[in-house]
Scaffold this motif. Structure first.
Motif, mmCIF file in Angstrom:
data_model
loop_
_atom_site.group_PDB
_atom_site.id
_atom_site.type_symbol
_atom_site.label_atom_id
_atom_site.label_comp_id
_atom_site.label_asym_id
_atom_site.label_seq_id
_atom_site.Cartn_x
_atom_site.Cartn_y
_atom_site.Cartn_z
ATOM 1 N N ASP A 96 -25.888 -26.134 51.962
ATOM 2 C CA ASP A 96 -24.610 -26.690 51.534
ATOM 3 C C ASP A 96 -24.479 -26.750 50.018
ATOM 4 O OD1 ASP A 96 -23.584 -27.444 54.245
ATOM 5 O OD2 ASP A 96 -25.456 -28.567 54.220
ATOM 6 N N TYR A 97 -25.566 -26.792 49.331
ATOM 7 C CA TYR A 97 -25.590 -26.658 47.877
ATOM 8 C C TYR A 97 -26.954 -26.116 47.489
ATOM 9 C CZ TYR A 97 -28.323 -31.040 47.529
ATOM 10 O OH TYR A 97 -29.283 -32.012 47.637
ATOM 11 N N THR A 98 -27.058 -25.598 46.285
ATOM 12 C CA THR A 98 -28.309 -24.990 45.852
ATOM 13 C C THR A 98 -28.599 -25.387 44.414
ATOM 14 O OG1 THR A 98 -27.908 -23.089 47.296
ATOM 15 C CG2 THR A 98 -29.598 -22.827 45.603
ATOM 16 N N VAL A 99 -29.827 -25.773 44.176
ATOM 17 C CA VAL A 99 -30.292 -26.111 42.836
ATOM 18 C C VAL A 99 -30.636 -24.827 42.097
ATOM 19 C CG1 VAL A 99 -32.023 -27.400 41.519
ATOM 20 C CG2 VAL A 99 -31.228 -28.266 43.751
ATOM 21 N N PRO A 100 -30.184 -24.680 40.850
ATOM 22 C CA PRO A 100 -30.560 -23.479 40.090
ATOM 23 C C PRO A 100 -32.080 -23.322 40.035
ATOM 24 C CG PRO A 100 -28.872 -24.723 38.931
ATOM 25 C CD PRO A 100 -29.308 -25.576 40.083
ATOM 26 N N ARG A 101 -32.506 -22.088 40.105
ATOM 27 C CA ARG A 101 -33.940 -21.797 40.116
ATOM 28 C C ARG A 101 -34.486 -21.692 38.688
ATOM 29 N NH1 ARG A 101 -35.476 -16.789 42.371
ATOM 30 N NH2 ARG A 101 -33.632 -15.914 41.393
ATOM 31 N N LYS A 102 -35.796 -21.839 38.570
ATOM 32 C CA LYS A 102 -36.454 -21.600 37.284
ATOM 33 C C LYS A 102 -36.146 -20.191 36.789
ATOM 34 C CE LYS A 102 -40.403 -24.621 38.344
ATOM 35 N NZ LYS A 102 -41.864 -24.648 38.617
ATOM 36 N N ALA A 103 -36.099 -19.249 37.713
ATOM 37 C CA ALA A 103 -35.826 -17.859 37.328
ATOM 38 C C ALA A 103 -34.437 -17.708 36.730
ATOM 39 C CB ALA A 103 -35.980 -16.941 38.541
ATOM 40 N N ASP A 104 -33.462 -18.469 37.221
ATOM 41 C CA ASP A 104 -32.106 -18.412 36.663
ATOM 42 C C ASP A 104 -32.119 -18.847 35.200
ATOM 43 O OD1 ASP A 104 -31.216 -17.831 39.266
ATOM 44 O OD2 ASP A 104 -30.887 -19.948 39.705
ATOM 45 N N VAL A 105 -32.822 -19.931 34.937
ATOM 46 C CA VAL A 105 -32.893 -20.463 33.577
ATOM 47 C C VAL A 105 -33.652 -19.502 32.671
ATOM 48 C CG1 VAL A 105 -33.707 -22.379 32.166
ATOM 49 C CG2 VAL A 105 -32.744 -22.830 34.442
ATOM 50 N N ALA A 106 -34.770 -18.982 33.163
ATOM 51 C CA ALA A 106 -35.569 -18.066 32.352
ATOM 52 C C ALA A 106 -34.784 -16.809 32.002
ATOM 53 C CB ALA A 106 -36.858 -17.707 33.088
ATOM 54 N N TRP A 107 -33.987 -16.303 32.966
ATOM 55 C CA TRP A 107 -33.220 -15.091 32.695
ATOM 56 C C TRP A 107 -32.158 -15.346 31.626
ATOM 57 C CZ3 TRP A 107 -28.135 -13.645 32.808
ATOM 58 C CH2 TRP A 107 -27.891 -12.273 32.646
ATOM 59 N N THR A 108 -31.457 -16.465 31.718
ATOM 60 C CA THR A 108 -30.443 -16.738 30.709
ATOM 61 C C THR A 108 -31.077 -16.864 29.332
ATOM 62 O OG1 THR A 108 -30.501 -19.138 31.117
ATOM 63 C CG2 THR A 108 -28.872 -17.856 32.331
ATOM 64 N N ALA A 109 -32.216 -17.554 29.238
ATOM 65 C CA ALA A 109 -32.871 -17.721 27.939
ATOM 66 C C ALA A 109 -33.361 -16.389 27.392
ATOM 67 C CB ALA A 109 -34.031 -18.705 28.060
ATOM 68 N N ALA A 110 -33.920 -15.554 28.255
ATOM 69 C CA ALA A 110 -34.413 -14.250 27.810
ATOM 70 C C ALA A 110 -33.300 -13.359 27.308
ATOM 71 C CB ALA A 110 -35.160 -13.560 28.957
ATOM 72 N N ASN A 111 -32.073 -13.635 27.737
ATOM 73 C CA ASN A 111 -30.929 -12.843 27.296
ATOM 74 C C ASN A 111 -30.152 -13.492 26.155
ATOM 75 O OD1 ASN A 111 -30.135 -10.256 29.064
ATOM 76 N ND2 ASN A 111 -31.362 -11.679 30.277
ATOM 77 N N GLY A 112 -30.748 -14.510 25.535
ATOM 78 C CA GLY A 112 -30.160 -15.105 24.341
ATOM 79 C C GLY A 112 -29.272 -16.295 24.577
ATOM 80 N N TYR A 113 -29.148 -16.733 25.833
ATOM 81 C CA TYR A 113 -28.298 -17.886 26.130
ATOM 82 C C TYR A 113 -29.123 -19.161 25.934
ATOM 83 C CZ TYR A 113 -25.117 -14.371 27.786
ATOM 84 O OH TYR A 113 -24.270 -13.288 27.843
ATOM 85 N N ASN A 114 -28.757 -19.944 24.930
ATOM 86 C CA ASN A 114 -29.614 -21.042 24.499
ATOM 87 C C ASN A 114 -29.235 -22.406 25.056
ATOM 88 O OD1 ASN A 114 -27.281 -21.450 23.014
ATOM 89 N ND2 ASN A 114 -28.187 -20.856 21.049
ATOM 90 N N LYS A 115 -28.141 -22.478 25.784
ATOM 91 C CA LYS A 115 -27.737 -23.750 26.361
ATOM 92 C C LYS A 115 -26.883 -23.486 27.596
ATOM 93 C CE LYS A 115 -26.432 -28.281 24.537
ATOM 94 N NZ LYS A 115 -25.887 -28.977 23.346
ATOM 95 N N ASN A 116 -27.106 -24.246 28.643
ATOM 96 C CA ASN A 116 -26.325 -24.116 29.863
ATOM 97 C C ASN A 116 -25.743 -25.469 30.244
ATOM 98 O OD1 ASN A 116 -26.887 -21.282 30.419
ATOM 99 N ND2 ASN A 116 -28.978 -21.943 30.872
ATOM 100 N N ARG A 117 -24.855 -25.432 31.202
ATOM 101 C CA ARG A 117 -24.192 -26.636 31.724
ATOM 102 C C ARG A 117 -24.517 -26.744 33.202
ATOM 103 N NH1 ARG A 117 -18.242 -27.280 33.342
ATOM 104 N NH2 ARG A 117 -17.559 -29.383 32.773
ATOM 105 N N LEU A 118 -24.937 -27.925 33.635
ATOM 106 C CA LEU A 118 -25.342 -28.151 35.017
ATOM 107 C C LEU A 118 -24.352 -29.090 35.698
ATOM 108 C CD1 LEU A 118 -27.557 -27.742 37.226
ATOM 109 C CD2 LEU A 118 -28.580 -29.881 36.372
#
Length: 833
Positions: A96-118
Motif C-alpha cells: 500500500d506504500y513503499t519506503v524509498p530504498r537505500k539504492a534510490d538515495v545512492a543513485w540520486t547522490a551519484a548523479n549529483g542530486y544533493n538533497k531530496n524531499r521525503l
C-alpha cells in the motif's frame, strides 16, 4: 499532492492522479476558474536483439555544479496509502506504500542530486494526535496520544541514514494539506468497530466506515485540528531528527488548500471565501516551536492554494513569516491546470487557458510564466525560494522544452528545485510524470526529467542507447534511433558498420550535446541475411550501444537448422516480442551488477525486440528489503542450476518482476509511449522456461493485467498442474488446465497462445489443453514474471524457478512456436524436439 482517494478499488484514472503530479496550485475545476480569471552465453543477448554479454554500468563521473544549490527529487511512496487510512487494512509496507530504498538515495547522490524531499503521512507516523482523549483499550490498539509509530519512525530514520551515507540531505515533508484523517472517538474514548491490526506492520482501523473523520486546521472555535497538536508533532520530530547528518529540513505542510471560511471549521467549497490567515497562524506557531529546539535547519514553508508558484504573491498575504532560515516552497507544473496530472500537450492546449497566467492556452513558457511570479515576489521581499514540486510529462518534446526553461529559470535565480515522483513504490514506474530510473540494455535508464535538471545545474553525465526493429524483409528499410539519457556536454559521434552488406542511410550518427538528444538512421538488409550492426565511438566520452542484429530471413523457422539462436531471435524480431533471460539478471536497476548465485535479482532487460524509444520493456523488482521492519516481502534470488541461471521464487513473500506501463486515457494521456504490446483480445503468445520445486505448487508464472482492475491473462500452476487463465472485466473466466502435474525439479518450457476463438496450452511443445473463447480488447498496463497483481494487491508467485520468458503480439506458426520453445529450452538446459 492534490488529495485523491487511493483505494484498491480506485479507477485507473484516479490511480494516475495519485502517483503522478501533486496538484501544485491548480487543484481542480474550481481553481481553474479562479486561476484563469486572475491573470551472457551464446543463447543470450543484451537488448533489442543485441549480442554483447552483460554490460556493467559505469561509475558516474560528475562535473561539479558551480554552486551548492540544492536539487533533487521527491522520494515518494510513503504517503500514498492515504485512501486506506483508518478504514481498512491497507497500510502494509511494500504493497500500500513503499519506503524509498537505500539504492534510490545512492543513485540520486551519484548523479549529483544533493538533497531530496521525503513526503510522509502524519497519520502513519503519529497514529493518535497529542490532544486525543482515548480510553485505555483504544490506546492499546492505536497507540498513546502523540506517540510516533515505531516502524514508520524507523523508516524515516533509515531514509535519512541512506542520505548521510551518500553525502546528501533529505527534507521531511508532512504531506497532509492541513488535514488529519482520524477516528471518531466516542465520549468514553472508544472507537466503534476498532480492529487491532492483523499484522504488526499494518495500522489499526475500524470496520465501520462512518467512524472516520477528516480534521482540518481552523481558527474558529471548535477547530478539529488544533495548533497544539500541530506544534506537538513538529516538536517531537525536531527532537528526534534535528541532529541527524542526513536531515535537510522541515517541510511544514504540503499544499494547504480549500481552508475553512472565516468563522467556520470545515473545508471551504468556495476558494474565494477561504480564511487565508489560518495556515500562516499554524505555520508561525510551528516555526516558533521548532526554533526553540533547532535554530539551524531550514524550514520549508508552502502557501495557500496548493502552494502554487503563481499564488505566492496573492494567496498567503501574511508571508513572509518571522523566523530564521525559512525557505518558501512553491509548486509549478506545466499543464493547464497546474496539477501534474495531465500529460498530453495538445489536449491541454485545447483547454484554452493557463491557470494562474492567462485565458490563453499553455505554451512552452508556461512553467516559466508561473515560476517567475514567485521569483519576482520572493526577490522583492527577501525570501529564499524552493520549487519543491514540478515535473515533466514524458510523451512530447514540448514538455521537455517547457521543463528545461523552468528549471533554467530556477537555477538562474538561486531557487532549489525538486522533481515529483521518485522513489521505489511499484506504481511510480513509468508514470506520466516520474523520476524513477529504469533498466535497458543492461544499464540504468535515467528518467527523462533528469536530463534537463542536470543541464540546468551544470551536471555532466549521460548514457547512450539505441532502439528499433530487428525484422527487415528484403527491401524494407528499418529506422534505428540512437539516443541519450541524462546530459551530454559535447556531441557524441558513432560510426555504424554492417557485418553482412545491406544499405545504411549513413555510416555515422551524431547525438547532439544536451539533455535527451537523438539521431536516427535507416538500414535495409540484404535478402535472406543475418546482419550485425556495430557502433564505434568516434568522439565523445560514452560507451556505445551494444551490437544489434537485424534479420531478413525468408523462413526464420527453417533457419534453426543453421542457428537455433538466430532463428529464434528472427522470430522474436518478426513479432516485435519481448524476451527476458535470467542469464541477464542484475542485482539492481540503479547501477546494478550481474547477479551471482545467492544474490537478489532486481533487473532484467528486454533482450528481444519489444522495446522502443521511451518504452523500455524492463522487468524490475523494487521491493524494499533494507531492514526487517519492512516485513516479509523479498526479491527473487539468483540460482545456477546445471550451469543455467534462474530466479528462485520459493521463499514465502517473494515478489517477482514487474513491467509497469500506461493505459491510454482520453484527455489525460491518450497516446502514451509506455505501452504493453497487446490487449487481452489480441492474438498473443507467452512462453516460459520454468521448474517447480515439488508437488502441490500453486501460483503465477506470468501475468498480463490491469493494476486497478481484476481482468488478466496469465500462465500459472494449480496443484502443480499448468494452467492458462483469462478473466474479463465482467468476471467471466476461461481456464485451460494440463491433465497431469509438472514433475518436481525438472525444467520445462510452458506456453500458451491466444487468438479470438482459439486458445492453446503447451508443455515442451505438446498441446495439453485448449479452449475457444473470444476475449474483449481490454488494455493491459503491466506485465509480471513470477507473481501477479490484481485490484492493486499482489498475488504471489508459484514458488518455483524461472529461466526465461518470451511474450508478444501475434500468432506465430506452429513451426515458429516450436523454434521459440526449443530456444527457451536451451536457457534451462533441456533439449526439445
Amino acid at each position: 499532492m492534490k488529495r485523491r482517494e487511493f483505494t484498491k478499488a480506485a479507477t485507473a484514472a484516479a490511480a494516475v492522479a495519485v502517483v503522478t503530479g501533486c496538484g501544485g496550485g491548480g487543484g481542480g475545476d474550481s481553481a481553474v476558474a479562479a486561476g484563469a480569471a486572475s491573470s551472457g552465453g551464446a543463447a543470450s543477448s543484451s537488448g533489442g536483439g543485441t549480442v554483447a554479454g552483460p554490460i556493467v554500468s559505469p561509475t558516474p563521473v560528475l562535473v561539479p555544479s558551480p554552486t551548492a544549490l540544492a536539487i533533487g527529487t521527491n522520494l515518494t511512496g510513503m504517503e500514498v496509502a492515504e485512501g486506506n487510512l483508518r478504514v481498512n487494512a491497507g497500510t502494509l509496507p511494500n504493497v500500500d506504500y513503499t519506503v524509498p530504498r537505500k539504492a534510490d538515495v545512492a543513485w540520486t547522490a551519484a548523479n549529483g542530486y544533493n538533497k531530496n524531499r521525503l513526503p510522509i503521512k502524519w497519520e502513519l507516523l503519529q497514529p493518535m494526535l497529542s490532544d486525543t482523549q482515548a480510553n485505555a483499550a483504544t490506546r492499546a490498539v492505536i497507540g498513546e496520544p502523540g506517540a510516533f509509530n515505531a516502524n514508520y519512525q524507523s523508516y524515516i530514520t533509515g531514509v535519512l541514514d541512506a542520505h548521510a551515507a551518500a553525502g546528501s540531505k533529505c527534507i521531511i515533508d508532512l504531506h497532509n494539506s492541513c488535514r488529519y484523517r482520524d477516528f471518531v472517538f466516542q465520549p468514553d474514548g472508544s472507537v466503534i468497530g476498532l480492529t487491532p491490526s492483523p499484522d504488526p506492520l499494518i495500522q489499526a482501523f475500524t470496520t465501520n466506515g462512518g467512524q472516520v473523520q477528516t480534521r482540518i486546521m481552523a481558527l474558529a472555535p471548535g477547530a478539529t485540528l488544533s495548533q497544539a497538536a500541530f506544534i506537538a508533532f513538529w516538536t517531537s520530530a525536531a527532537r528526534i531528527w534535528k541532529d541527524h547528518p542526513g536531515f535537510g529540513g522541515y517541510g511544514l505542510m504540503n499544499e494547504p488548500h480549500e481552508m475553512p471560511a472565516p468563522g467556520t471549521t470545515v473545508e471551504s467549497i468556495n476558494l474565494d471565501n477561504q480564511d487565508l490567515s489560518i495556515w500562516p497562524a499554524y505555520a508561525q506557531a510551528a516555526i516558533n516551536a521548532i526554533r526553540a529546539i533547532d535554530p539551524v535547519n531550514p524550514v520549508y514553508l508552502g502557501g495557500n492554494d496548493w502552494s502554487g508558484a503563481m499564488w505566492l504573491a496573492t494567496r498567503t498575504p501574511a508571508f513572509p513569516l518571522q523566523g530564521a532560515n525559512i525557505i518558501y516552497e512553491v509548486h509549478s507544473y506545466l499543464d493547464a491546470r497546474n496539477t501534474g496530472q495531465r500529460f498530453d500537450f495538445d489536449a491541454d492546449v485545447a483547454l484554452g487557458f493557463t491557470v494562474g497566467v492567462s485565458q490563453t492556452p499553455i505554451t512552452v513558457n508556461t512553467g516559466v510564466d508561473r515560476l517567475k511570479q514567485a521569483v519576482d515576489y520572493a526577490s522583492a521581499h527577501g525570501m529564499k525560494l524552493a520549487m519543491t514540486e514540478g515535473g515533466m510529462p514524458i510523451d512530447d518534446p514540448r514538455w521537455q522544452e517547457s521543463w528545461q526553461r523552468m528549471v533554467n529559470l530556477a537555477r538562474q535565480n538561486g531557487v532549489e528545485f525538486y522533481s515529483w515522483n521518485g522513489g521505489s513504490h511499484w506504481l511510480l514506474h513509468n508514470a506520466g510524470i516520474n523520476f524513477v530510473p529504469g533498466w535497458h540494455q543492461n544499464k540504468t535508464l535515467e528518467p527523462q526529467a533528469s536530463g534537463p535538471m542536470k543541464q540546468a545545474a551544470g551536471l555532466a553525465l549521460g548514457t547512450v542507447f539505441d532502439d528499433g526493429p530487428g525484422w527487415s524483409p528484403a527491401g524494407t528499410p528499418i529506422t534505428i534511433t540512437v539516443y541519450s539519457r541524462g546530459v551530454l556536454t559535447a556531441p557524441v559521434t558513432l560510426s555504424v558498420s554492417s557485418s553482412n552488406g545491406g544499405s545504411l542511410s549513413k555510416t555515422q550518427v551524431v547525438v547532439p550535446a544536451g539533455a535527451n538528444q537523438q539521431d536516427t538512421f535507416t538500414f535495409t538488409a540484404a535478402a535472406n541475411t543475418v546482419t550485425t550492426l556495430t557502433y564505434t565511438v568516434v568522439s565523445g566520452d560514452v560507451a556505445p550501444p551494444p551490437p544489434r542484429k537485424v534479420y531478413s530471413l525468408a523462413d526464420p523457422a527453417a533457419f534453426a537448422a543453421t542457428s537455433l539462436t538466430d532463428a529464434a531471435l528472427a522470430i522474436i524480431a518478426k513479432y516485435s516480442a519481448c524476451k527476458w533471460e535470467l542469464n541477464n539478471g542484475f542485482t539492481d536497476y540503479e547501477v546494478g551488477t550481474p547477479a551471482a548465485a545467492g544474490q537478489e535479482v532486481r533487473a532484467i532487460a528486454d533482450s528481444g525486440y519489444g522495446s522502443s524509444v521511451g518504452n523500455a520493456m524492463e522487468m524490475l523488482n523494487s521491493v524494499n528489503t533494507d531492514s526487517p521492519a519492512m516485513g516479509n516481502f523479498r526479491a527473487p534470488i539468483m540460482r545456477v542450476t546445471n550451469g543455467r541461471k534462474n530466479s528462485d521464487h520459493s521463499a514465502p513473500g517473494t515478489m517477482g518482476f514487474l513491467c509497469r506501463k500506461a493505459i491510454p486515457t482520453a484527455g489525460i494521456q491518450p497516446n502514451p509511449r509506455n505501452l504493453v504490446p497487446y490487449n487481452q483480445g489480441d492474438p498473443q503468445f507467452t512462453i516460459a522456461a520454468v521448474s517447480v520445486p515439488g508437488a502441490g505448487v500453486d501460483g503465477i508464472v506470468f501475468q498480463a493485467s490491469s493494476v486497478f482492475q481484476a481482468y488478466r491473462s496469465e500462465l500459472a500452476f494449480a496443484n502443480s498442474q499448468l494452467q492458462a487463465r483469462w478473466r474479463d472485466p465482467s468476471g467471466a473466466t476461461v481456464t485451460v488446465t494440463s491433465p497431469t502435474p509438472l514433475p518436481p525439479n525438472a525444467p520445462a518450457v510452458v506456453s500458451f497462445t491466444s487468438a479470438p476463438g482459439a486458445q492453446r496450452l503447451r508443455i515442451n511443445s505438446a498441446v495439453v489443453g485448449s479452449a475457444a473463447a473470444s476475449l474483449g480488447g481490454n488494455p493491459f498496463d503491466q506485465l509480471l514474471i513470477g507473481w501477479g497483481l490484481a485490484s492493486a494487491f499482489p498475488a504471489l508467485g508459484f514458488r518455483g524457478n524461472v529461466y526465461s520468458v518470451i511474450t508478444g503480439k501475434g500468432a506465430p506458426t506452429a513451426a515458429e512456436l516450436a523454434v521459440l520453445e526449443r530456444y527457451l529450452g536451451t536457457t534451462a538446459g533441456i533439449t526439445l524436439p
